[in-house]
Scaffold this active site. Structure first.
Site, PDB file in Angstrom:
ATOM      1  N   LYS A  21      50.764  57.834   1.603  1.00 59.46           N
ATOM      2  CA  LYS A  21      51.409  56.958   1.934  1.00 59.46           C
ATOM      3  C   LYS A  21      53.412  56.812   2.368  1.00 59.46           C
ATOM      4  CE  LYS A  21      50.864  54.055   6.651  1.00 59.46           C
ATOM      5  NZ  LYS A  21      49.787  52.718   6.881  1.00 59.46           N
ATOM      6  N   LYS A  61      33.899  54.403   2.924  1.00 62.47           N
ATOM      7  CA  LYS A  61      32.774  53.600   3.436  1.00 62.47           C
ATOM      8  C   LYS A  61      32.999  53.541   4.946  1.00 62.47           C
ATOM      9  CE  LYS A  61      33.486  48.952   2.290  1.00 62.47           C
ATOM     10  NZ  LYS A  61      34.398  49.461   1.236  1.00 62.47           N
ATOM     11  N   GLY A  87      29.559  50.348  -4.959  1.00 63.14           N
ATOM     12  CA  GLY A  87      31.011  50.533  -6.119  1.00 63.14           C
ATOM     13  C   GLY A  87      29.610  51.790  -6.942  1.00 63.14           C
ATOM     14  N   GLU A 104      40.455  40.475   1.090  1.00 66.93           N
ATOM     15  CA  GLU A 104      42.173  40.419   1.720  1.00 66.93           C
ATOM     16  C   GLU A 104      42.239  39.038   3.132  1.00 66.93           C
ATOM     17  OE1 GLU A 104      42.801  43.451   0.972  1.00 66.93           O
ATOM     18  OE2 GLU A 104      41.718  44.400   0.404  1.00 66.93           O
ATOM     19  N   LYS A 152      27.375  50.163   5.078  1.00 66.51           N
ATOM     20  CA  LYS A 152      27.188  50.766   3.590  1.00 66.51           C
ATOM     21  C   LYS A 152      25.859  52.120   3.921  1.00 66.51           C
ATOM     22  CE  LYS A 152      30.659  48.165   0.811  1.00 66.51           C
ATOM     23  NZ  LYS A 152      30.640  47.445  -0.167  1.00 66.51           N
TER      24      LYS A 152
END
Length: 413
Positions: A45, A104, A133, A189, A204
């Site tokens: 990016k 996802k 994963g 996060e 998922k």
């Protein structure tokens, strides 16, 4: 010897893991594929945030530079968000490239469209890394679906939520303190909403539904509940009763409707998910021939996710990756009655006669047997907490006890 020319979209944690894995295991890949796997381009990016010294690899922030390369066989998507990933992969498929994605959210929204386009263009689409994963759940289900009919899937699909619940129980932490610890370790996060509210696990589950049933559940009818309202008091109470909270995604088909839930449930020590702790993911599959299969492993991280992507690269010629939904197999089942734990002021709780009492295991906890629809109605009319109990109650020594006699229960008719 010809080479497989690969472009890598994204060079964050997952992208770096893919690059390092391919470089480190080049000889093994040559042996398996008969060709060198050559990363020819990487998309980022912001160029200024990276230092890149390999002049043989195009390092760019412009996707057009990549899609116009003269030699390009595979595009690997390791970025996040619905866009621009969807547009990038659509362009790659239209060009005739095989594609692999770990995205996802994008795949939950546009997987059906991409699979259809890949089939039309006769290319493969790998998406093992979108769910759990490093656990090879997609390929396992595809192989099971050759003969077995999958009845139900239950899984812990988000390591962050599982870590928080583990730390609350083991270290007597509040939800807020356990979340802070998860952020300090890099598991959560700065904005953890998708993890703790069940959104990540829902995406998922949607992807798994596509694989198993050939279609998605109705998004607006999916029951999605986070773990933020669970208290340390509740976790310790049910621990004393031999039960553990897990944030579980569940899929099964009833008649023509796909039932999808993501919510905190209680599991007994007889259930495969009981021992799944910390950031581990696990999936339990119930199928008609093989019975129960449980897969457990790291659900995220640099190399577990890279492992799933590289395995897809090896399976790139498998046209089943673009199989049509009508090839999927499933059971059609009637709505099932399950065991639920009701927690709160239960002394004067009035229950209709379609909610059967199983046993009282604590002054504030009673087990009942009923359907999810009736539990929803019960929750809206009473200030109590309702948690589904997974596992065999009769095999759990802690929960053994005499059934409550009908005459001792207040019913409303």
């Amino acid at each position: 010897m010809t080479a497989i020319h690969v472009a890598l979209l994204g060079y964050g944690t997952v992208g770096k893991g893919v690059y390092r894995t391919i470089e480190k295991h080049q000889e093994r890949l040559k042996t398996i594929l008969g060709k060198e796997v050559k990363i020819v381009a990487i998309l980022v990016k912001e160029l200024e945030k990276h230092q890149w010294v390999n002049n043989e690899v195009l390092f760019t922030d412009n996707y057009t530079d990549i899609i116009n390369l003269p030699k390009l066989d595979v595009v690997i998507d390791a970025i996040v968000g619905v866009e621009p990933g969807f547009s990038y992969l659509r362009q790659a498929i239209n060009r005739g490239c095989h594609v692999i994605t770990a995205n996802k959210e994008m795949f939950a929204h546009h997987g059906t469209e991409l699979l259809s386009l890949a089939k039309e263009k006769n290319v493969s689409l790998g998406f093992e890394a979108t769910v759990a994963g490093g656990i090879p759940i997609i390929q396992t289900l595809k192989k099971l679906l050759n003969a077995n009919k999958v009845d139900k899937v239950e899984g812990i699909l988000n390591g962050t939520s599982n870590f928080i619940l583990t730390k609350m129980r083991e270290e007597n932490l509040s939800f807020e303190d356990a979340l802070k610890l998860a952020q300090e370790y890099g598991y959560a996060e700065a904005d953890p909403a998708n993890d703790i509210e069940g959104v990540d696990a829902f995406y998922k589950a949607v992807i798994l539904s596509e694989v198993i049933f050939g279609e998605q559940p109705e998004w607006e009818q999916t029951i999605t509940q986070g773990i933020g309202t669970l208290t340390l008091q509740q976790i310790k109470l049910f621990e004393s009763l031999g039960l553990r909270f897990k944030h579980v995604a569940s899929l099964q088909k009833s008649n023509t409707e796909i039932q999808c839930t993501v919510r905190p449930v209680l599991v007994t020590n007889s259930h495969p998910l009981y021992q799944v702790e910390e950031v581990q993911n696990a999936i339990n599959i119930e199928a008609d021939i093989v019975g129960n299969i449980s897969l457990q492993g790291p659900g995220a991280g640099m190399f577990p996710t890279a492992s799933a992507i590289v395995e897809d690269l090896i399976h790139i010629g498998d046209k089943q990756l673009a199989s049509s939904p009508e090839d999927s197999l499933f059971f059609e089942k009637e709505t099932k009655e399950n065991i639920w734990a009701l927690h709160g002021e239960i002394d004067n709780l009035l229950l209709s006669d379609d909610i059967r009492i199983s046993k009282e295991i604590h002054p504030q906890v009673v087990l009942v047997e009923t359907t999810v629809e009736r539990i929803i109605n019960l929750k809206t009319s009473h200030e109590i907490c309702c948690f589904e109990v997974l596992g065999n109650i009769e095999e759990d020594k802690v929960l053994h006890g005499e059934l409550i006699k009908e005459e001792n229960i207040n019913h409303s008719y």
